[in-house]
Design a protein around this motif. Structure first.
Motif, PDB file in Angstrom:
ATOM      1  N   TRP A   1      -5.218   3.020  11.182  1.00  0.00           N
ATOM      2  CA  TRP A   1      -5.361   1.638  11.612  1.00  0.00           C
ATOM      3  C   TRP A   1      -5.139   0.724  10.423  1.00  0.00           C
ATOM      4  O   TRP A   1      -5.158   1.155   9.269  1.00  0.00           O
ATOM      5  N   VAL A   2      -4.958  -0.556  10.708  1.00  0.00           N
ATOM      6  CA  VAL A   2      -4.730  -1.572   9.670  1.00  0.00           C
ATOM      7  C   VAL A   2      -6.034  -2.337   9.464  1.00  0.00           C
ATOM      8  O   VAL A   2      -6.624  -2.826  10.425  1.00  0.00           O
ATOM      9  N   TYR A   3      -6.456  -2.423   8.202  1.00  0.00           N
ATOM     10  CA  TYR A   3      -7.649  -3.165   7.834  1.00  0.00           C
ATOM     11  C   TYR A   3      -7.224  -4.297   6.896  1.00  0.00           C
ATOM     12  O   TYR A   3      -6.452  -4.073   5.957  1.00  0.00           O
TER      13      TYR A   3
ATOM     14  N   CYS B   1      -3.537  -6.043   3.279  1.00  0.00           N
ATOM     15  CA  CYS B   1      -3.644  -5.101   4.399  1.00  0.00           C
ATOM     16  C   CYS B   1      -3.561  -3.678   3.874  1.00  0.00           C
ATOM     17  O   CYS B   1      -2.716  -3.371   3.025  1.00  0.00           O
ATOM     18  N   ARG B   2      -4.435  -2.831   4.397  1.00  0.00           N
ATOM     19  CA  ARG B   2      -4.453  -1.427   3.985  1.00  0.00           C
ATOM     20  C   ARG B   2      -4.556  -0.537   5.209  1.00  0.00           C
ATOM     21  O   ARG B   2      -5.205  -0.878   6.190  1.00  0.00           O
ATOM     22  N   LEU B   3      -3.958   0.629   5.118  1.00  0.00           N
ATOM     23  CA  LEU B   3      -4.056   1.634   6.174  1.00  0.00           C
ATOM     24  C   LEU B   3      -5.233   2.545   5.882  1.00  0.00           C
ATOM     25  O   LEU B   3      -5.463   2.924   4.732  1.00  0.00           O
ATOM     26  N   ALA B   4      -5.965   2.896   6.935  1.00  0.00           N
ATOM     27  CA  ALA B   4      -7.100   3.805   6.760  1.00  0.00           C
ATOM     28  C   ALA B   4      -7.408   4.490   8.078  1.00  0.00           C
ATOM     29  O   ALA B   4      -6.928   4.110   9.140  1.00  0.00           O
ATOM     30  N   ASP B   5      -8.250   5.483   7.980  1.00  0.00           N
ATOM     31  CA  ASP B   5      -8.711   6.277   9.112  1.00  0.00           C
ATOM     32  C   ASP B   5      -9.272   5.375  10.213  1.00  0.00           C
ATOM     33  O   ASP B   5     -10.027   4.453   9.928  1.00  0.00           O
TER      34      ASP B   5
ATOM     35  N   MET C   1      -0.026   4.640   1.316  1.00  0.00           N
ATOM     36  CA  MET C   1      -0.955   4.899   2.396  1.00  0.00           C
ATOM     37  C   MET C   1      -2.288   5.367   1.829  1.00  0.00           C
ATOM     38  O   MET C   1      -2.359   5.866   0.719  1.00  0.00           O
ATOM     39  N   ALA C   2      -3.298   5.214   2.635  1.00  0.00           N
ATOM     40  CA  ALA C   2      -4.628   5.632   2.196  1.00  0.00           C
ATOM     41  C   ALA C   2      -4.667   7.144   1.999  1.00  0.00           C
ATOM     42  O   ALA C   2      -4.080   7.892   2.753  1.00  0.00           O
ATOM     43  N   GLN C   3      -5.335   7.557   0.966  1.00  0.00           N
ATOM     44  CA  GLN C   3      -5.526   8.970   0.708  1.00  0.00           C
ATOM     45  C   GLN C   3      -6.988   9.301   0.925  1.00  0.00           C
ATOM     46  O   GLN C   3      -7.819   8.414   1.066  1.00  0.00           O
ATOM     47  N   ALA C   4      -7.295  10.588   0.946  1.00  0.00           N
ATOM     48  CA  ALA C   4      -8.690  10.990   1.116  1.00  0.00           C
ATOM     49  C   ALA C   4      -9.515  10.356   0.013  1.00  0.00           C
ATOM     50  O   ALA C   4      -9.122  10.343  -1.141  1.00  0.00           O
ATOM     51  N   GLY C   5     -10.632   9.796   0.378  1.00  0.00           N
ATOM     52  CA  GLY C   5     -11.495   9.170  -0.600  1.00  0.00           C
ATOM     53  C   GLY C   5     -12.317   8.081   0.038  1.00  0.00           C
ATOM     54  O   GLY C   5     -12.565   8.084   1.231  1.00  0.00           O
ATOM     55  N   TYR C   6     -12.736   7.125  -0.775  1.00  0.00           N
ATOM     56  CA  TYR C   6     -13.610   6.065  -0.305  1.00  0.00           C
ATOM     57  C   TYR C   6     -12.875   4.744  -0.241  1.00  0.00           C
ATOM     58  O   TYR C   6     -12.042   4.451  -1.074  1.00  0.00           O
ATOM     59  N   MET C   7     -13.224   3.954   0.760  1.00  0.00           N
ATOM     60  CA  MET C   7     -12.647   2.623   0.919  1.00  0.00           C
ATOM     61  C   MET C   7     -13.768   1.615   1.104  1.00  0.00           C
ATOM     62  O   MET C   7     -14.795   1.913   1.698  1.00  0.00           O
ATOM     63  N   ASN C   8     -13.533   0.424   0.635  1.00  0.00           N
ATOM     64  CA  ASN C   8     -14.466  -0.671   0.791  1.00  0.00           C
ATOM     65  C   ASN C   8     -14.614  -1.003   2.272  1.00  0.00           C
ATOM     66  O   ASN C   8     -13.622  -1.096   2.998  1.00  0.00           O
TER      67      ASN C   8
END
Length: 103
Positions: free
Chosen positions: A97-99, A62-66, A1-8
């Motif tokens: 959400w799913v990106y 697919c990635r999970l993010a805020d 799962m996504a962790q705190a930080g930056y995503m594209n």
């Protein structure tokens, strides 16, 4: 799962899952449910917490993010070449959400 930080912010598709995603099977179920609702052709190529899929013939990771990541995709962030910020436990108590990113 996504962790705190930056995503594209260069995702091509995104959606709000109907329920939480905690396992690879729940991720697959959410993708299938979304594709049925949106009348899209879906092929699961790799089931995981970052699944590889084909949607309407195009390949995506697919990635999970805020949920608020979508609001950050704007001209200012793009002009400054800033990546989106995501929280490990965001305003929705970790609900993500799913990106979908082109693979």
């Amino acid at each position: 799962m996504a962790q705190a930080g930056y995503m594209n912010l260069d995702y091509k598709l995104y959606f709000e899952p109907e329920g939480g995603i905690r396992t690879p099977r729940e991720f697959t179920d959410a993708l299938v449910s979304w594709s049925n609702r949106e009348h899209r052709q879906l092929v699961i190529l790799e089931e995981s917490m970052e699944p590889l899929v084909e949607v309407d013939g195009k390949r995506y990771v697919c990635r999970l993010a805020d949920p608020l990541l979508g609001r950050q995709k704007n001209p200012l962030f793009k002009a400054l070449n800033i990546q989106g910020y995501t929280h490990s436990v965001g305003p929705m108590l970790g609900y993500q959400w799913v990106y979908l990113y082109e693979a």
